[in-house]
Every structure is written in structure tokens, then in C-alpha cells.
Design a protein around this motif. Structure first.
Motif, PDB file in Angstrom:
ATOM      1  N   LEU A 111       0.846  -1.184   0.000  1.00 50.45           N
ATOM      2  CA  LEU A 111       0.000   0.000   0.000  1.00 50.45           C
ATOM      3  C   LEU A 111       0.888   1.243   0.000  1.00 50.45           C
ATOM      4  O   LEU A 111       2.014   1.222   0.502  1.00 50.45           O
ATOM      5  N   LEU A 112       0.336   2.308  -0.556  1.00 46.75           N
ATOM      6  CA  LEU A 112       1.039   3.585  -0.616  1.00 46.75           C
ATOM      7  C   LEU A 112       0.081   4.669  -0.162  1.00 46.75           C
ATOM      8  O   LEU A 112      -0.962   4.886  -0.787  1.00 46.75           O
ATOM      9  N   ALA A 113       0.440   5.346   0.935  1.00 44.35           N
ATOM     10  CA  ALA A 113      -0.362   6.457   1.432  1.00 44.35           C
ATOM     11  C   ALA A 113       0.060   7.732   0.714  1.00 44.35           C
ATOM     12  O   ALA A 113       1.232   8.106   0.740  1.00 44.35           O
ATOM     13  N   ILE A 114      -0.906   8.381   0.070  1.00 48.19           N
ATOM     14  CA  ILE A 114      -0.667   9.604  -0.693  1.00 48.19           C
ATOM     15  C   ILE A 114      -1.338  10.739   0.062  1.00 48.19           C
ATOM     16  O   ILE A 114      -2.561  10.752   0.213  1.00 48.19           O
ATOM     17  N   LEU A 115      -0.535  11.686   0.518  1.00 55.92           N
ATOM     18  CA  LEU A 115      -1.037  12.772   1.347  1.00 55.92           C
ATOM     19  C   LEU A 115      -0.957  14.091   0.593  1.00 55.92           C
ATOM     20  O   LEU A 115       0.076  14.407  -0.031  1.00 55.92           O
ATOM     21  N   THR A 116      -2.045  14.828   0.642  1.00 57.18           N
ATOM     22  CA  THR A 116      -2.042  16.229   0.242  1.00 57.18           C
ATOM     23  C   THR A 116      -2.094  17.068   1.513  1.00 57.18           C
ATOM     24  O   THR A 116      -1.882  16.569   2.613  1.00 57.18           O
TER      25      THR A 116
END
Length: 899
Positions: free
Chosen positions: A143-148
Motif C-alpha cells: 500500500l502507498l499512502a498519498i497525502l495532500t
């Protein structure tokens, strides 16, 4: 401390495919109209200007694979693949026919760009409209957490074999929006996101928002509901003032009004970090402790923070059980206070709940791995929510100083193996790296002005819970003692003039030692190592004696301290844009690319290849052979390395003026660009707009040209310095070879080889002479110590033995009958001494009698008595003189015989 072997390699420099991995898709910089630019920024959530103040982690890694954010798109590539492709392309270019003399200077660049292998990187499409700020991969790499700035997205990553196909087609990732009603633009921005180290299969994500709300997300790919709502939400502003476990500490959801809180400003979260990584060598409470750093300088700890299902390490549950047994012993005594008894009872109840559970086996991700044991989170005490411990005071002596924290990194204390294995039959075999370290936790804090605070948590953080309502009423007057972090050292990395408004330094752990880390800010990347502190600090922490503690601590503080080294330095154009576009560095170690440091400034990669470090703590515990080997390596180490010149983008990007004239000039005015210039309002507007574009480009070209000119001047200076050093070396060589001996006017100068031969022959002849003298002395000594004695030598020996027997003979050497005549000197000497002693004793008896016995008294005339005494004393003096003369003669004979 690692040293830089080389800077950005060729396979990451222009025109390699690795360089194009970080470059934008469109090489031309097309300016936009103010209205279009504002709408675009508003669409990306920037509120009309790029004033984002927070961490930027636009590079993430999975082994040697990296994920890079470029043009708000995620690109994937493998560093080993990029290196191999570039090496193969270089070999292919070398075997090709050389270009002709009139070929342009950029022919090689065109060949490399045209024949670059396909699949240098893959574009991963994700439905994210806001600007991506951080990429955080899960521990298992799935999994890859993508944060803005406000939203969080979870992307499911394909396998490495699927991404490594030699095609350049983009891949659309399956992406879930995390908390579609929680993490939105109308809510508080996201400050940090962490993967829980004890989560099952690495699928537990912790999000912390700026308004101090902590949420636990237990993600399941087959359950979409797990992405919509958190499993547990905690509002730290409520929890910090909580008194009982029955209160409502849930975080605010969308649509609910918020009341006023005095902690709204003081509890604005800057960063968060777990106290451990979940390995066996760490203390039991470290991996379940969440440390939160506030922007105003306060530090809090939340322990224990666990998901509903969690997987412990090998030593976690045995260590907790041992702690519960040791803490239950004081309950039988009257020494602990009521609060301490309650604290111990809560821990005992919580740990007993874990011990009573039967672990559930979960199949591992790999078919070759063993199943994983999982446990349920205890529900009591505290209703799943622990007490918020803190705030920990970093500078209690100076509360007025504002720290302005930006990041935090916590190093867990090592597990106490002696306490863990006390009375246990199971032997926990820990690695050498797990057993090494400190028995206390280390908290590293970094501020926005580049200061590093190395702090120690001497008391340690353990699980605590709020009491029930009944107990809380009885403890209404309870005053908690403030907790403190002992500041071990404070280090500066930025000058006051170099601090930008958007400065946000970040910390990156090292892959080789947990007591080493990197800091990234607008002026460079620094390396820090706490290894010099460890031996003395650990011995001092284990020493319970207070005698001489002040002196030992003073010696400890005056020691070598923390090692620090600047690995990358950003200057000029890089430093001016680094505060906005700099991403936090990533560190990896691989057999193909080595010990590698990678970051990006703007649209260009910045990297450094470091020398392979030794094992942890080897600077103190290495063997003598290793130290000698290192000294030999230092003797042959080359000079300081220097980064290869990378031309800025302004020197090679295409001009945006043609594109500007085509898109932003109205169709009725385009004819003016081909006709003669006429003075009119439209011509003035066109020239003004074109001047704005050209002025920016020419300004960037001027800066790049000035930087290139300064580099050329520095290169000339360095070349002169190298020539001077070469002359010095040549002069030293001439002195060695005697070529500078020009004082021989009548004779011809000898050649260098002949002079060396002459010196060698002189040294050899002198050595031969010394050897001959040594052999002659050895033969002489040998002849003296062996062989037959002469007649004189024998007589001398007999005389010496006779004198020794006459003067120094013992009583055992006499005849048995004792009737030998008094012919020997020693016999006469003894008889004289005996006679003298008898006469003296008799004289004392006579003189001691004050009254004579009448007629029987025998009176001796005084004159006769004096004559006899004088006669005896003369005989004693003669015998003494004879003995002394004989002894001196014997000594002279002994000295002459040995001389």
C-alpha cells in the motif's frame, strides 16, 4: 561517520533516463495568465499562492524501487535498472562510429536521448486533484499512502515484476480515499501519517491532523468500509484535560460544531513518530507509544496505542509479563502511594488480559514464512483510550524560548535481557545490533531554524489510563508532577540569515543504525550519529552510585559528542528554490548501488554515494586489527570529492516565447508579429507581455551564466593550486634523488638513478661495517667466557678462594673438634672480641660495686687496670685494621679479575 565517495552519478545526470525521471513532461516552461494561474492554484488547493508550510516527502522507496512526484503525478522506477540501462547505453555508444569534426557539440546528447531505453520509468495515475505532499509506503510494500495538505489516499501497489516491464504505458492504480468525510478541505489539514509498527500485515495507518486528532485506520482491501471511517478516533485536546475514562474523547466529525478550547493554539501538531519499529530488541512499551510534537514546542506521548488486532514481537509479551510481575510486588507493601498502586493495578489488569488470550495464527504473506500470532486489544482499563502523558518540558529552565518544532524522531530503549530471561527456560537469541544501544529512550527534535535537540527520556513512558469516575472523585486534588526531557546536546545546522519563511526541516532515519539519522533543509543534507555517546552514557545510566556522578557527567558532556557531517550542500539557484521544492531525502543500501542518499531540488536529482559503514558501535568495540586496517585506508584515501557540475534548467530548456505568442496573442494581433513594427497600443501591449517573458528567461540565464563563470574561475584557482602542489612534490623528489646539489662545481652532476645507487651503496657499506664490528665483539666475548685458564689466573683464583675462606668462613667450615690453632685471622678476631667483651663485663662489675666486702675485696691499682684496658683496645684495633685491609685487598682482586 560515512564519507562521500561520489556525488550525483552519471546515470542520474542529464541526459540519462534517470535524470528524465525527475524532469517534468514538458521541457518548456509555459507561463499562464494570472486568471488561469489563480484558477489552477485554487483547483490544487493552494488558495492562490504556494504557502504550504509542512513536510514534503515527494520521494518514497520500496527496496531499490523509488516513487517520485513530478507534475503532481507519481512515477515509478528502479535505481538498479536505471544504472544497468545507462551502463549498457554507454557501451553501445562507445562502439558506434565517432561523429565527424563538424558535428555539433550536442550530438551525444541527442543520441542518448533518442536511444534511451523504453521503460525508464512508469507513470502511476491516481485520482488526486490536490498537490501531492507526501508519499508513505506501508511496511509490507503493498500500500502507498498519498497525502495532500488536507486529504489522504491509499493506493494499492502492483508487484515489482509487473511494474518492471519494458513499456512506458501509464498504469492506473486502484485508489481509495481515506475518510471521504473526515480528511476534507473544510477540516483541519493532515500533519502526519504513520504506519503502525505492530499492525497486522502492516495494514494499520495512523493519521494525525493539525488540530490534535488521532485516528486509527485498520485497512482491509476487501472491506471498503474500513477506508471510510476510522476504527478509533481520539481528540487530544479533550484527553489532555480528561479526568475519568467514562468521558467522551472522540474526535469531531464533519458537521459538528466545535467549542472554544484554551489548547487550540498550544496543541497544533507539527509531527509525530512512534517510539519503536516493532523489532525484538526494543523495550516492550516503545512500539505502542505515539510521540506527538506540537509546533509551539510541547511534546506528548500516548501509550499504549494499539489497533483492535496487533502482532507482537518475540520479546514483547514476555517483557510485559515480567514487568507486571515486578510491579505487582510493591502492592503488598505500604510504601507505594494510592496513585502508584492504582497505576500498577491498571498495568497488571491490562497485561493479564493479554496473557489470558490465545493467539490467533494468521497466514504470512510469503509461503516460506511462519504464521503470525495476533492478539486482541484489551478493552480494560480505560475503554481502549490511554492517558495522554505530558507535556514533556524540553527546556524547563528557559520556558520563554519558542522552539517551533518541525519534526521528531524517537529511538527506542533496548530490552533488558537479564530481567527478561530471569527464571525463564526459553533463551531469546537477539542480534548483536539489538543488544547494543542504550537502556533509555532518545528523543530527537528539530526546529524550523535548523536546531537539533538530542533529549533523553530518563523516566521512560509506560502504559497509563484514566481512572474511573469513582476513583476520579477521590483523586480530585491529584497534582501530576511535570515530566521533563533531559537535553543532552543542541546542534545548529542553519545560520540565521539562511532561514526562509517556508523552512521545514525533516528527519530521515538511517538504514544501518537506529542511532544515526539525516536532516534535510534548504541548505543541504546533514548526517548525525549518536554512537560516540553510547558506551559512556550506558555505563553511567547503569551506575547506581552517586559518588563522583557530577564529575563523570562533566567528563561525559566534554567528550566528542554527536558526530555530524554535511553530505550535500545547496547553493545559488538550488538554495533559493529549495525551501519550496526540496523533498526529504531517502537512504538505502544495496549491493549494486551501495550506500546511497537521494533527494531532489526542484526538477533535478541530488545524490551521494557514501562509503559502507561498519556495524553499529564498531568505533568503540572494534578489534585492534580493524583499527589498523582503517588507519591504512585513511593513508591512501583520495582528496575531498566535489560534485559534478549540473547545468541548470535555464540553459537547456526551450524558450517559452513562441508558445506564448501562439497561445496568448489574439488572432487579430498575430499579423503584427510578421509585419513591420508600428507604434500603436496593441504593439505596446504585445511588447510589454513579451518583455515579461523574456526578462524572466534572461534573468535566469544571467544567473546561470554567472554561476558558470564563478565555477570556471574556481576551477582555474584549483588548477593553479594543483600545479603548485605538483611542483612541491617534484622538488621533494629532487631533494631525495640529490638532483638539486649544484654546489659541485668541478664535478659533473650525477643523474638521479646514480645518486640513489651511491646512497644505497654507502648505506650498505656502513651496514656491513657495523656487522663486522658486531661479529668481532661477539668473538672476543666468546673467547673470554670459554677456554683454559693461565697459570696466573689459577693462582689468583686460589688466593681469592683462600682469602674468602679465611675471612668470610662460616662456623660450619671449622673442624669438628674445635681445637684448631689460632692461626687464621678470623679466629684471632673472634677471640679478641670475646676477650674484650669479658673484660668489659668484668670491669663493669668491679666499677659497679660501691662498697667492697672487707678483707676479701681485691683491689686493683688504677694504673694497672688502665694499662690492661689500653693493651686490649690496641689489640682490637690492630685486628680490626688487619681484617679491613684484607677485605679491601680481596675486593680489589675481585674487581681486577673481572675487569
Amino acid at each position: 561517520m560515512p564519507k562521500v565517495i561520489s556525488y550525483t552519478p552519471s546515470w542520474l545526470s542529464r541526459p540519462s533516463p534517470g535524470f528524465r525521471l525527475f524532469a517534468p513532461s514538458n521541457a518548456t516552461s509555459t507561463p499562464t495568465r494570472p486568471s488561469e494561474k489563480a484558477s489552477e492554484q485554487l483547483r490544487h488547493g493552494d488558495d492562490g499562492k504556494d504557502d504550504y508550510l509542512g513536510p514534503k516527502r515527494a520521494i518514497a522507496r520500496r527496496g531499490t524501487e523509488i516513487f517520485v512526484v513530478v507534475d503532481n503525478q507519481i512515477r515509478w522506477s528502479d535505481l538498479c535498472m536505471l544504472k544497468d540501462d545507462w551502463s549498457g547505453g554507454q557501451d553501445h555508444v562507445k562502439v558506434r562510429e565517432k561523429p565527424k569534426a563538424n558535428t555539433k557539440s550536442n550530438a551525444f546528447l541527442e543520441i542518448a536521448e533518442e536511444e534511451a531505453p523504453l521503460g525508464a520509468y512508469r507513470t502511476l495515475k491516481v485520482p488526486v486533484s490536490e498537490q501531492i505532499r507526501q508519499l508513505i509506503p506501508s511496511p509490507n510494500g503493498k500500500l502507498l499512502a498519498i497525502l495532500t495538505s488536507h486529504t489522504v489516499h491509499i493506493a494499492i501497489l502492483p508487484e515489482s515484476s509487473h511494474l518492471g516491464h519494458r513499456i512506458s504505458d501509464p498504469i492506473r492504480l486502484k485508489t481509495h480515499t481515506l475518510g471521504p468525510t473526515t480528511h476534507v478541505l473544510s477540516q483541519s489539514p493532515v500533519a502526519s501519517a504513520l504506519w503502525h509498527p505492530l499492525g497486522v500485515s502492516g495494514n494499520c495507518l495512523i493519521t494525525i491532523t493539525a488540530d490534535a486528532a488521532v485516528r486509527i485506520w485498520e485497512l482491509q482491501q476487501e472491506n471498503r468500509w474500513s477506508f471510510d471511517s476510522p476504527a478509533l478516533a481520539i481528540d487530544l485536546k479533550k484527553l489532555v484535560n480528561g479526568t475519568s475514562a467514562e468521558e467522551d474523547f472522540s474526535a469531531h466529525s464533519i458537521g459538528r460544531s466545535r467549542g472554544f478550547s484554551v489548547d487550540a493554539l498550544d496543541m497544533e501538531v507539527a509531527a509525530a513518530s512512534f517510539g519503536g519499529t516493532g523489532v525484538s530488541g526494543e523495550s516492550a512499551w516503545s512500539s505502542m507509544t505515539l510521540w506527538i510534537a506540537m509546533k509551539e514546542g510541547d511534546v506528548y506521548a500516548l501509550c499504549p496505542l494499539l489497533p483492535s488486532k496487533w502482532q507482537p514481537s518475540r520479546t514483547l509479551i514476555p517483557s510485559l509479563s515480567t514487568c507486571a510481575v515486578l510491579r505487582s510486588t510493591p502492592l503488598q507493601d505500604d510504601s507505594p502511594s494510592a496513585e502508584e498502586k492504582q497505576f500498577y493495578a491498571q498495568q497488571y489488569q491490562w497485561i493479564s488480559d493479554i496473557d489470558e488470550q490465545e493467539p490467533v495464527l494468521v497466514s504470512a504473506e510469503s509461503e516460506f514464512a511462519f504464521p503470525v500470532e495476533t492478539y486482541n486489544r484489551p478493552s480494560h482499563p480505560g475503554r481502549r483510550i490511554p492517558r495522554l502523558q505530558g507535556p514533556f518540558q524540553v527546556l524547563p529552565d528557559d520556558p520563554e524560548e519558542d522552539l517551533e518544532l518541525s519534526d521528531i524522531y524517537v529511538i527506542a530503549a533496548k530490552v533488558d535481557t537479564d530481567e527478561l530471561m530471569n527464571g525463564e527456560e526459553i533463551d531469546f537469541e537477539l542480534d548483536e545490533a539489538d543488544q547494543a544501544g542504550l537502556s533509555i529512550s532518545v528523543v530527537c527534535l528539530v526546529t524550523r531554524n535548523g536546531k537539533i535537540y538530542i533529549c533523553l527520556d530518563l523516566d521512560g513512558v509506560e502504559g497509563q489510563w484514566l481512572p474511573s469516575k469513582e476513583v476520579a472523585r477521590k483523586q480530585s486534588t491529584l497534582e501530576l508532577t511535570p515530566s521533563c526531557l533531559v537535553v543532552l546536546e543542541v546542534l545548529d545546522t542553519l545560520y540565521q540569515n539562511d532561514i526562509h519563511n517556508l523552512e521545514w526541516p525533516t528527519l530521515t532515519p538511517d538504514v544501518n543504525s537506529r542511532y544515526s539519522f539525516f536532516i534535510t533543509h534548504s541548505k543541504g543534507v546533514y548526517f548525525f550519529s549518536l554512537n560516540p555517546w553510547l558506551p559512556s552514557l550506558e555505563s553511567e545510566s547503569q551506575n547506581s552510585s552517586r559518588v563522583g556522578a557530577e564529575f563523570r557527567i562533566d567528563v561525559l558532556m566534554k567528550g566528542s559528542g554527536t558526530l555530524r557531517e554535511r553530505l550535500l550542500h545547496f547553493t545559488g539557484e538550488e538554495g533559493s528554490c529549495a525551501a519550496k521544492s526540496l523533498t526529504s531525502c531517502v537512504v538505502l543500501q544495496d549491493s549494486d548501488i551501495g550506500y546511497f542518499l537521494l533527494t531532489a531540488v526542484g526538477e533535478q536529482p541530488e545524490a551521494a554515494t557514501l562509503d559502507m559503514p561498519n556495524t553499529e558501535l564498531n568505533s568503540v568495540m572494534s578489534s585492534e586489527y580493524d583499527r589498523d586496517f582503517e588507519s591504512e585506508l585513511k593513508a591512501i584515501t583520495s582528496g575531498p570529492t566535489r560534485s559534478v557540475y549540473q547545468p541548470p534548467a535555464s540553459l537547456w530548456v526551450k524558450s517559452s516565447l513562441p508558445n506564448f505568442l501562439e497561445k496568448h496573442v489574439q488572432s487579430r494581433h498575430k499579423k503584427m508579429t510578421k509585419d513591420e513594427i508600428r507604434l500603436s497600443g496593441a504593439t505596446l501591449d504585445l511588447m510589454t507581455e513579451a518583455h515579461r517573458v523574456l526578462s524572466q528567461e534572461t534573468h535566469q540565464l544571467g544567473i546561470a551564466a554567472a554561476d558558470l563563470f564563478r565555477r570556471c574561475e574556481r576551477l582555474q584557482d584549483e588548477l593553479r593550486d594543483q600545479i603548485r602542489r605538483a611542483n612541491d612534490v617534484a622538488n621533494r623528489i629532487e631533494q631525495v634523488t640529490d638532483q638539486d646539489m649544484d654546489y659541485y662545481e668541478d664535478e659533473a652532476k650525477l643523474a638521479g638513478v646514480e645518486a640513489l645507487e651511491r646512497r644505497f651503496q654507502t648505506a650498505q657499506s656502513r651496514q656491513e661495517e657495523l656487522v663486522d664490528r658486531h661479529d668481532a665483539l661477539r668473538r672476543k666475548i666468546g673467547s673470554i667466557g670459554s677456554g683454559a685458564l693461565s697459570e696466573k689466573e689459577r693462582k689468583l683464583a686460589e688466593e681469592i678462594n683462600q682469602m674468602e675462606h679465611s675471612i668470610l668462613a662460616l662456623r660450619d667450615d671449622r673442624d669438628a673438634d674445635g681445637e684448631q690453632a689460632a692461626l687464621e685471622p678470623w679466629q684471632r678476631y673472634e677471640e679478641a672480641r670475646k676477650l674484650a667483651s669479658e673484660l668489659l663485663s668484668h670491669a663493669k662489675d668491679l666499677t659497679g660495686s660501691s662498697q667492697p666486702n672487707g678483707h676479701d675485696a681485691f683491689k686493683i691499682p688504677p694504673d694497672l687496670r688502665k694499662a690492661k684496658v689500653a693493651q686490649v683496645m690496641g689489640m682490637l684495633e690492630r685486628e680490626s685494621a688487619l681484617v679491613d685491609a684484607t677485605q679491601h685487598r680481596l675486593e680489589r682482586l675481585n674487581l681486577s679479575s673481572f675487569g
